[in-house]
Write a protein that holds these residues in place. Structure first.
Motif, PDB file in Angstrom:
ATOM      1  N   ALA A 262       0.825  -1.156  -0.050  1.00  0.00           N
ATOM      2  CA  ALA A 262      -0.025   0.017   0.203  1.00  0.00           C
ATOM      3  C   ALA A 262       0.806   1.370   0.198  1.00  0.00           C
ATOM      4  CB  ALA A 262      -0.779  -0.296   1.178  1.00  0.00           C
ATOM      5  N   GLY A 263       2.196   1.040  -0.033  1.00  0.00           N
ATOM      6  CA  GLY A 263       2.958   2.240  -0.032  1.00  0.00           C
ATOM      7  C   GLY A 263       3.880   2.621   1.071  1.00  0.00           C
ATOM      8  N   ARG A 264       3.926   1.718   2.202  1.00  0.00           N
ATOM      9  CA  ARG A 264       4.805   2.066   3.238  1.00  0.00           C
ATOM     10  C   ARG A 264       6.432   2.051   2.720  1.00  0.00           C
ATOM     11  NH1 ARG A 264       4.354   1.309   9.286  1.00  0.00           N
ATOM     12  NH2 ARG A 264       6.477   0.864  10.066  1.00  0.00           N
ATOM     13  N   PRO A 265       7.132   2.739   2.791  1.00  0.00           N
ATOM     14  CA  PRO A 265       8.416   2.977   2.320  1.00  0.00           C
ATOM     15  C   PRO A 265       9.434   1.599   2.631  1.00  0.00           C
ATOM     16  CG  PRO A 265       7.972   4.997   3.428  1.00  0.00           C
ATOM     17  CD  PRO A 265       7.070   4.196   3.948  1.00  0.00           C
ATOM     18  N   SER A 266       9.349   1.034   3.996  1.00  0.00           N
ATOM     19  CA  SER A 266       9.989  -0.084   4.132  1.00  0.00           C
ATOM     20  C   SER A 266       9.347  -0.886   5.301  1.00  0.00           C
ATOM     21  CB  SER A 266      11.480   0.337   4.359  1.00  0.00           C
ATOM     22  OG  SER A 266      12.184  -0.688   4.717  1.00  0.00           O
ATOM     23  N   VAL A 267       9.647  -2.253   5.158  1.00  0.00           N
ATOM     24  CA  VAL A 267       9.291  -3.150   6.434  1.00  0.00           C
ATOM     25  C   VAL A 267      10.500  -3.990   6.824  1.00  0.00           C
ATOM     26  CG1 VAL A 267       6.932  -3.074   5.747  1.00  0.00           C
ATOM     27  CG2 VAL A 267       8.226  -4.652   5.005  1.00  0.00           C
ATOM     28  N   SER A 268      11.593  -3.469   6.403  1.00  0.00           N
ATOM     29  CA  SER A 268      12.936  -4.100   6.608  1.00  0.00           C
ATOM     30  C   SER A 268      13.751  -3.446   7.634  1.00  0.00           C
ATOM     31  CB  SER A 268      13.664  -4.718   5.455  1.00  0.00           C
ATOM     32  OG  SER A 268      12.549  -5.458   4.682  1.00  0.00           O
ATOM     33  N   HIS A 269      14.738  -4.186   8.279  1.00  0.00           N
ATOM     34  CA  HIS A 269      15.589  -3.900   9.209  1.00  0.00           C
ATOM     35  C   HIS A 269      17.092  -4.395   8.756  1.00  0.00           C
ATOM     36  CE1 HIS A 269      12.291  -1.895  11.725  1.00  0.00           C
ATOM     37  NE2 HIS A 269      11.572  -3.048  11.232  1.00  0.00           N
ATOM     38  N   PRO A 270      17.892  -3.694   8.877  1.00  0.00           N
ATOM     39  CA  PRO A 270      19.310  -4.291   8.373  1.00  0.00           C
ATOM     40  C   PRO A 270      19.870  -5.186   9.377  1.00  0.00           C
ATOM     41  CG  PRO A 270      19.461  -1.917   7.786  1.00  0.00           C
ATOM     42  CD  PRO A 270      17.901  -2.246   8.663  1.00  0.00           C
ATOM     43  N   LEU A 271      20.364  -6.379   8.881  1.00  0.00           N
ATOM     44  CA  LEU A 271      20.578  -7.411   9.868  1.00  0.00           C
ATOM     45  C   LEU A 271      22.150  -7.060  10.466  1.00  0.00           C
ATOM     46  CD1 LEU A 271      19.971 -10.903   8.171  1.00  0.00           C
ATOM     47  CD2 LEU A 271      19.017 -10.095  10.533  1.00  0.00           C
ATOM     48  N   ALA A 272      22.806  -6.176   9.672  1.00  0.00           N
ATOM     49  CA  ALA A 272      24.206  -5.732  10.368  1.00  0.00           C
ATOM     50  C   ALA A 272      24.038  -5.028  11.578  1.00  0.00           C
ATOM     51  CB  ALA A 272      24.955  -5.063   9.119  1.00  0.00           C
ATOM     52  N   ALA A 273      22.982  -4.170  11.566  1.00  0.00           N
ATOM     53  CA  ALA A 273      22.834  -3.303  12.563  1.00  0.00           C
ATOM     54  C   ALA A 273      22.085  -4.220  13.866  1.00  0.00           C
ATOM     55  CB  ALA A 273      21.669  -2.199  12.301  1.00  0.00           C
ATOM     56  N   LEU A 274      21.415  -4.844  13.535  1.00  0.00           N
ATOM     57  CA  LEU A 274      20.703  -5.761  14.443  1.00  0.00           C
ATOM     58  C   LEU A 274      21.638  -6.690  15.391  1.00  0.00           C
ATOM     59  CD1 LEU A 274      17.172  -6.691  12.730  1.00  0.00           C
ATOM     60  CD2 LEU A 274      17.489  -5.393  14.835  1.00  0.00           C
ATOM     61  N   LEU A 275      22.687  -7.271  14.584  1.00  0.00           N
ATOM     62  CA  LEU A 275      23.509  -8.265  14.875  1.00  0.00           C
ATOM     63  C   LEU A 275      24.572  -7.585  15.473  1.00  0.00           C
ATOM     64  CD1 LEU A 275      23.096 -11.030  12.354  1.00  0.00           C
ATOM     65  CD2 LEU A 275      21.933 -10.798  14.494  1.00  0.00           C
ATOM     66  N   ARG A 276      24.934  -6.334  15.055  1.00  0.00           N
ATOM     67  CA  ARG A 276      26.269  -5.764  15.601  1.00  0.00           C
ATOM     68  C   ARG A 276      26.534  -6.035  17.232  1.00  0.00           C
ATOM     69  NH1 ARG A 276      25.409  -0.944  13.679  1.00  0.00           N
ATOM     70  NH2 ARG A 276      26.403  -1.525  11.612  1.00  0.00           N
ATOM     71  N   GLY A 277      27.567  -6.423  17.293  1.00  0.00           N
ATOM     72  CA  GLY A 277      27.927  -6.488  18.796  1.00  0.00           C
ATOM     73  C   GLY A 277      27.431  -7.598  19.838  1.00  0.00           C
ATOM     74  N   THR A 278      26.501  -8.638  18.885  1.00  0.00           N
ATOM     75  CA  THR A 278      26.100  -9.767  19.704  1.00  0.00           C
ATOM     76  C   THR A 278      26.779 -10.709  19.596  1.00  0.00           C
ATOM     77  OG1 THR A 278      24.856 -10.493  17.653  1.00  0.00           O
ATOM     78  CG2 THR A 278      23.721  -8.714  19.159  1.00  0.00           C
ATOM     79  N   GLY A 279      27.697 -10.877  18.593  1.00  0.00           N
ATOM     80  CA  GLY A 279      28.557 -12.274  18.657  1.00  0.00           C
ATOM     81  C   GLY A 279      27.877 -13.251  17.541  1.00  0.00           C
ATOM     82  N   VAL A 280      26.713 -12.949  17.134  1.00  0.00           N
ATOM     83  CA  VAL A 280      26.019 -13.788  15.975  1.00  0.00           C
ATOM     84  C   VAL A 280      26.599 -13.530  14.565  1.00  0.00           C
ATOM     85  CG1 VAL A 280      24.004 -14.383  14.674  1.00  0.00           C
ATOM     86  CG2 VAL A 280      23.870 -13.777  17.226  1.00  0.00           C
ATOM     87  N   HIS A 281      27.266 -14.651  13.893  1.00  0.00           N
ATOM     88  CA  HIS A 281      27.848 -14.343  12.662  1.00  0.00           C
ATOM     89  C   HIS A 281      27.030 -14.828  11.658  1.00  0.00           C
ATOM     90  CE1 HIS A 281      30.939 -14.731   9.446  1.00  0.00           C
ATOM     91  NE2 HIS A 281      30.629 -16.188   9.483  1.00  0.00           N
ATOM     92  N   HIS A 282      26.843 -13.622  10.769  1.00  0.00           N
ATOM     93  CA  HIS A 282      25.884 -14.043   9.452  1.00  0.00           C
ATOM     94  C   HIS A 282      26.571 -14.308   8.333  1.00  0.00           C
ATOM     95  CE1 HIS A 282      23.033 -11.927   6.543  1.00  0.00           C
ATOM     96  NE2 HIS A 282      22.747 -13.213   6.786  1.00  0.00           N
ATOM     97  N   VAL A 283      26.146 -15.457   7.875  1.00  0.00           N
ATOM     98  CA  VAL A 283      26.576 -15.879   6.495  1.00  0.00           C
ATOM     99  C   VAL A 283      25.516 -15.577   5.493  1.00  0.00           C
ATOM    100  CG1 VAL A 283      27.035 -17.933   5.053  1.00  0.00           C
ATOM    101  CG2 VAL A 283      27.980 -17.806   7.588  1.00  0.00           C
ATOM    102  N   ALA A 284      25.846 -14.548   4.756  1.00  0.00           N
ATOM    103  CA  ALA A 284      24.783 -13.966   3.746  1.00  0.00           C
ATOM    104  C   ALA A 284      24.781 -15.073   2.700  1.00  0.00           C
ATOM    105  CB  ALA A 284      25.013 -12.777   3.215  1.00  0.00           C
ATOM    106  N   ALA A 285      24.255 -16.250   2.733  1.00  0.00           N
ATOM    107  CA  ALA A 285      23.964 -17.354   1.717  1.00  0.00           C
ATOM    108  C   ALA A 285      22.903 -18.265   1.811  1.00  0.00           C
ATOM    109  CB  ALA A 285      25.373 -18.223   1.684  1.00  0.00           C
ATOM    110  N   ARG A 286      22.549 -19.286   1.016  1.00  0.00           N
ATOM    111  CA  ARG A 286      21.328 -20.055   1.148  1.00  0.00           C
ATOM    112  C   ARG A 286      21.971 -21.414   1.563  1.00  0.00           C
ATOM    113  NH1 ARG A 286      16.746 -19.099  -0.667  1.00  0.00           N
ATOM    114  NH2 ARG A 286      17.593 -17.318  -1.955  1.00  0.00           N
ATOM    115  N   ALA A 287      21.378 -22.077   2.503  1.00  0.00           N
ATOM    116  CA  ALA A 287      21.579 -23.580   2.710  1.00  0.00           C
ATOM    117  C   ALA A 287      21.150 -24.473   1.624  1.00  0.00           C
ATOM    118  CB  ALA A 287      20.980 -23.929   4.133  1.00  0.00           C
ATOM    119  N   VAL A 288      21.965 -25.302   1.235  1.00  0.00           N
ATOM    120  CA  VAL A 288      21.410 -26.150   0.198  1.00  0.00           C
ATOM    121  C   VAL A 288      21.570 -27.709   0.323  1.00  0.00           C
ATOM    122  CG1 VAL A 288      21.849 -24.454  -1.823  1.00  0.00           C
ATOM    123  CG2 VAL A 288      23.683 -25.943  -1.235  1.00  0.00           C
ATOM    124  N   ASP A 289      22.401 -28.098   1.040  1.00  0.00           N
ATOM    125  CA  ASP A 289      22.569 -29.274   1.703  1.00  0.00           C
ATOM    126  C   ASP A 289      22.709 -29.265   3.010  1.00  0.00           C
ATOM    127  OD1 ASP A 289      23.138 -32.226   0.984  1.00  0.00           O
ATOM    128  OD2 ASP A 289      24.976 -31.765   1.641  1.00  0.00           O
TER     129      ASP A 289
END
Length: 398
Positions: free
Chosen positions: A57-84
Motif C-alpha cells: 500500500a506504499g509504506r516505504p520499508s518493512v525491513s531492518h538491516p541485519l548488520a545493525a541488529l546483530l552488531r556486537g551480539t556475537g552472532v555471525h551472519h553468513v549471507a548465503a542459502r543453505a542447499v545441503d
C-alpha cells in the motif's frame, strides 16, 4: 560470557541457525551470550512479514538491516542459502560453497505463499500481473504505474483480507475484488466476520465467496494477488531425510527436536507443532528453542513446549482493524474489538515484535552473566502474557 558459556564454546562447534525470520533471529540472539552462533540467510535484512500488506500500500520499508541488529551480539551472519544438510557429518553446505559444521542445527526457514503452478508461471512471465505477499514492493510499483484497472485478491484468510483492504484504501482509482473458495474470515466470530465484511464493503471491495480459482484465465483482472494459503519451506529438510508431517512441516517432539535427528531443532512455521503458522507462535518458539538447545548442550532437559493463543489482529486499512479474541486453541470467542482501539492495539502489538528482537539483541550485547537468564535454560519457557511488553505480541497472530 559466563564461565559455563565459555566451557560450552570451547568444547562444541557453533550452533547453526537457518533463517533470519522472527523465530530464527530470536533463537540466534538468545543463544549468542552462551554459545557460538552462525546465522545463515541470503537476505541482509530482517523483514516484518506482518507488514507486507502495508508495503504493497506504499509504506516505504518493512525491513531492518541485519548488520545493525546483530552488531556486537556475537552472532555471525553468513549471507548465503543453505542447499545441503549433511546430518551424518553435522554440517551445512551453502550455495556459495561454504561448509559450516554444527553442534546443533536450528531449522527456522519459515513459510512462503503456497502458489499453484499457474501462478508461478504467470510470475515467471514478468508482465507484473500476478503477485504474492513476497512481491509486495513490486505490487506497489505496478499499482502506481500506468492506468488504473481492476485488482483481485485471491484468498479470504487474514492475509487476503488485509491485502484487499489496504489496496482499496491506498489506491482508490483501482477497482478491488476479493475472491475465496470458502468464506471470508471463516475463523472469525459472527461479530468479527460481520465487521470485516462491512469495512470491505465501505472500501468498495467486491467480495465473491464460494468461488475457487483454478487458473489465471478465471480471474477477470489486470492484477491478481494470490493470498490463498502458505506452506512451510521444507525442501532442505525433505532432501536431508528429515521426517515431515501431513502438512509438510518437519515432525518434532515436545522439545522441538526433529523426530529423525535429535541434534536438529525446528522453530517457527516449519515446525510440526500443530499450531497455526504465525508470528505469534514464532517468537515464543524461538525463545523456547534457544533454551532447549542450551539445556541439551548442558546435559539438562526442559519440559515440553506449549502455547496458547489469545487473539487475532487484522488490519483493515489504516483507519480500521479487528482484534478477534480467541480461546487458547485459536477458535474464536464471541467478542471482538473494532475501530480506533483495535487499530492502536494492533499497531502496538506489531511494533512490539521488533521491540522484542531489539531487546534480545541488546541482551546479547550485554552478555550472559544474569542469574535469571541462566535459570531460563533449565526451566520451561512460558508464553509471554498478552499484556506484558515488550514481548506481548508473542501471544498474537498479527
Amino acid at each position: 560470557m559466563n564461565a559455563h558459556s565459555i566451557q560450552l564454546s570451547q568444547t562444541t562447534a557453533p550452533v547453526v541457525v537457518l533463517g533470519a525470520g522472527y523465530a530464527g533471529l530470536v533463537t540466534a540472539l538468545r543463544l549468542a551470550p552462551h554459545v557460538p552462533v552462525t546465522l545463515v540467510d541470503p537476505k541482509r535484512s530482517f523483514t516484518e512479514r506482518v507488514r507486507l500488506h502495508q508495503l504493497a500500500a506504499g509504506r516505504p520499508s518493512v525491513s531492518h538491516p541485519l548488520a545493525a541488529l546483530l552488531r556486537g551480539t556475537g552472532v555471525h551472519h553468513v549471507a548465503a542459502r543453505a542447499v545441503d544438510l549433511d546430518l551424518a557429518a553435522r554440517h551445512v553446505r551453502t550455495d556459495d560453497g561454504d561448509v559450516l559444521p554444527y553442534a546443533r542445527l536450528v531449522y527456522a526457514l519459515g513459510s512462503v505463499t503456497n502458489t499453484p503452478p499457474w501462478c508461478a508461471d504467470e510470475q515467471a512471465g514478468g508482465d507484473g500481473r500476478v503477485h504474492t505477499a513476497e512481491t509486495a514492493a513490486e505490487l506497489h510499483r505496478r499499482l502506481l504505474a500506468g492506468k488504473a484497472g481492476r485488482v483481485v485478491v485471491v484468498g479470504g484468510g487474514l492475509t487476503g483480507i488485509e491485502m484487499a483492504s489496504e489496496i482499496a484504501e491506498a489506491y482508490p482509482a483501482w477497482e478491488v475484488g476479493l475472491v475465496t473458495a470458502g468464506m471470508v474470515g471463516a475463523g472469525l466470530s459472527a461479530k468479527g466476520r460481520a465487521h470485516v465484511l462491512a469495512v470491505l464493503a465501505g472500501l468498495g471491495v467486491r467480495v465473491e465467496e464460494g468461488r475457487p480459482v483454478a487458473s489465471a484465465d478465471e480471474v477477470d483482472a489486470d492484477v491478481v494477488v494470490w493470498a490463498a494459503a502458505v506452506r512451510p519451506v521444507n525442501e532442505p529438510a525433505r532432501a536431508a531425510g528429515l521426517a515431515l508431517d501431513r502438512e509438510g512441516r518437519v515432525a518434532v517432539d515436545g522439545r522441538l527436536r526433529s523426530v529423525s535427528d535429535a541434534s536438529v531443532y525446528v522453530v517457527g512455521d516449519a515446525a510440526g507443532t500443530g499450531l497455526r503458522m504465525s508470528c505469534a507462535v514464532a517468537i515464543p518458539a524461538g525463545m523456547y528453542g534457544a533454551a532447549s538447545v542450551r539445556a541439551d548442550l548442558g546435559g539438562r532437559r526442559l519440559r515440553d513446549f506449549s502455547y496458547r493463543f489469545a487473539g487475532q489482529c487484522i488490519s483493515l486499512g489504516r483507519g480500521e482493524a479487528l482484534v478477534q479474541w480467541v480461546h487458547g486453541d485459536d477458535t474464536p470467542r464471541p467478542s471482538a474489538l473494532t475501530g480506533r482501539p483495535a487499530v492502536l492495539l494492533k499497531e502496538r502489538i506489531v511494533r512490539s515484535t521488533v521491540g522484542f528482537v531489539r531487546l534480545a539483541a541488546a541482551r546479547a550485547r550485554w552478555g550472559g552473566g544474569s542469574a535469571v537468564r541462566q535459570a531460563t535454560a533449565t526451566r520451561p519457557v512460558a508464553s509471554p502474557s498478552p499484556f506484558s511488553p515488550p514481548s506481548d505480541a508473542a501471544q498474537w497472530r498479527a
